[in-house]
Design a protein around this motif. Structure first.
Motif, short mmCIF file in Angstrom:
data_model
loop_
_atom_site.label_atom_id
_atom_site.label_comp_id
_atom_site.label_asym_id
_atom_site.label_seq_id
_atom_site.Cartn_x
_atom_site.Cartn_y
_atom_site.Cartn_z
N VAL A 79 0.85 -1.18 -0.06
CA VAL A 79 -0.13 0.00 -0.05
C VAL A 79 0.70 1.14 -0.08
N SER A 80 1.95 1.16 0.94
CA SER A 80 2.76 2.42 0.82
C SER A 80 3.51 2.73 -0.62
N LEU A 81 3.18 1.67 -1.46
CA LEU A 81 4.16 1.90 -2.84
C LEU A 81 3.08 2.28 -3.80
N GLY A 82 1.78 2.44 -3.12
CA GLY A 82 0.70 3.12 -4.02
C GLY A 82 -0.13 2.06 -4.68
N PHE A 83 -0.01 0.64 -4.26
CA PHE A 83 -0.94 -0.34 -4.86
C PHE A 83 -2.02 -0.80 -3.77
N PRO A 84 -3.28 -1.12 -4.43
CA PRO A 84 -4.27 -1.61 -3.43
C PRO A 84 -4.06 -2.79 -2.60
N GLY A 85 -4.48 -2.73 -1.15
CA GLY A 85 -4.31 -3.46 -0.27
C GLY A 85 -4.70 -5.03 -0.67
N GLU A 86 -5.76 -5.09 -1.55
CA GLU A 86 -6.25 -6.52 -1.90
C GLU A 86 -5.18 -7.18 -2.73
N PHE A 87 -4.34 -6.47 -3.40
CA PHE A 87 -3.02 -7.08 -4.24
C PHE A 87 -2.28 -7.48 -3.19
N GLY A 88 -2.02 -6.85 -2.05
CA GLY A 88 -1.09 -7.20 -1.11
C GLY A 88 -1.56 -8.53 -0.42
N ASN A 89 -2.92 -8.76 -0.16
CA ASN A 89 -3.53 -9.83 0.39
C ASN A 89 -3.16 -10.93 -0.54
N GLN A 90 -3.58 -11.01 -1.89
CA GLN A 90 -3.36 -11.92 -2.85
C GLN A 90 -1.96 -12.42 -2.85
N ILE A 91 -0.81 -11.47 -2.91
CA ILE A 91 0.42 -11.93 -2.77
C ILE A 91 0.94 -12.67 -1.59
N ALA A 92 0.18 -12.07 -0.45
CA ALA A 92 0.59 -12.67 0.92
C ALA A 92 0.04 -14.38 0.76
N LYS A 93 -1.16 -14.53 0.25
CA LYS A 93 -1.99 -15.63 0.13
C LYS A 93 -0.94 -16.53 -0.71
N GLN A 94 -0.52 -16.26 -1.84
CA GLN A 94 0.38 -17.13 -2.80
C GLN A 94 1.45 -17.35 -2.02
N LEU A 95 2.24 -16.56 -1.32
CA LEU A 95 3.62 -16.78 -0.94
C LEU A 95 3.22 -17.77 0.09
N GLY A 96 2.38 -17.70 1.03
CA GLY A 96 1.98 -18.72 1.92
C GLY A 96 2.68 -18.92 3.35
N SER A 97 3.67 -18.38 3.46
CA SER A 97 4.79 -18.73 4.72
C SER A 97 5.18 -17.37 5.32
N PRO A 98 5.22 -17.14 6.73
CA PRO A 98 5.73 -15.82 7.09
C PRO A 98 7.16 -15.63 6.75
N LYS A 99 7.99 -16.65 6.36
CA LYS A 99 9.40 -16.22 5.87
C LYS A 99 9.34 -15.66 4.54
N ALA A 100 8.40 -16.34 3.69
CA ALA A 100 8.55 -15.97 2.46
C ALA A 100 7.85 -14.48 2.26
N MET A 101 6.88 -14.05 3.36
CA MET A 101 6.38 -12.66 3.20
C MET A 101 7.55 -11.63 3.77
N GLN A 102 7.98 -12.13 4.80
CA GLN A 102 9.12 -11.26 5.35
C GLN A 102 10.43 -11.18 4.32
N ARG A 103 10.61 -12.04 3.51
CA ARG A 103 11.49 -11.86 2.32
C ARG A 103 11.02 -10.77 1.17
N MET A 104 9.67 -11.08 0.77
CA MET A 104 9.14 -10.13 -0.04
C MET A 104 9.08 -8.66 0.47
N CYS A 105 8.75 -8.42 1.87
CA CYS A 105 8.97 -7.10 2.40
C CYS A 105 10.23 -6.75 2.36
N LYS A 106 11.30 -7.31 2.50
CA LYS A 106 12.62 -6.84 2.39
C LYS A 106 12.87 -6.33 0.82
N TYR A 107 12.51 -7.34 0.06
CA TYR A 107 12.46 -6.75 -1.46
C TYR A 107 11.74 -5.53 -1.68
N LEU A 108 10.50 -5.45 -1.24
CA LEU A 108 9.63 -4.33 -1.25
C LEU A 108 10.39 -3.02 -1.05
#
Length: 98
Positions: free
Chosen positions: A19-48
């Motif tokens: 959301v802070s990058l200007g994308f909708p929150g639902e997009f973030g929810n779908q990305i989180a669902k696809q990643l599936g694990s806390p470690k993967a989401m943490q890695r994605m956050c570092k990338y973002l």
């Protein structure tokens, strides 16, 4: 911390970063669902936070890259376990000689 709570915390962090990058929150929810694990989401956050991608395509591409890498790691571990079992069978024999 239980897994659901941890998942929820990292999902919220990921959605907030997207959301802070200007994308909708639902997009973030779908990305989180696809990643599936806390470690993967943490890695994605570092990338973002480090790259600050300008398009949804770049975010989705990184998500797919992370998912592919995780799948390869799981396959590697399954192959290593199968190989260890096979070697154990060769060493100990298929049947007991009693």
């Amino acid at each position: 911390m239980d897994n659901r709570r941890e998942w929820s915390i990292y999902r919220d962090e990921l959605v907030s970063a997207i959301v802070s990058l200007g994308f909708p929150g639902e997009f973030g929810n779908q990305i989180a669902k696809q990643l599936g694990s806390p470690k993967a989401m943490q890695r994605m956050c570092k990338y973002l936070n480090n790259v600050k991608p300008k398009s949804a395509e770049l975010i989705a591409d990184e998500m797919l890259s992370i998912c592919t890498e995780i799948e390869r790691w799981k396959e590697k571990k399954a192959c290593e376990e199968a190989n260890a079992n096979y070697n154990r069978m060769l060493w100990e024999g298929l049947f007991d000689d009693e």
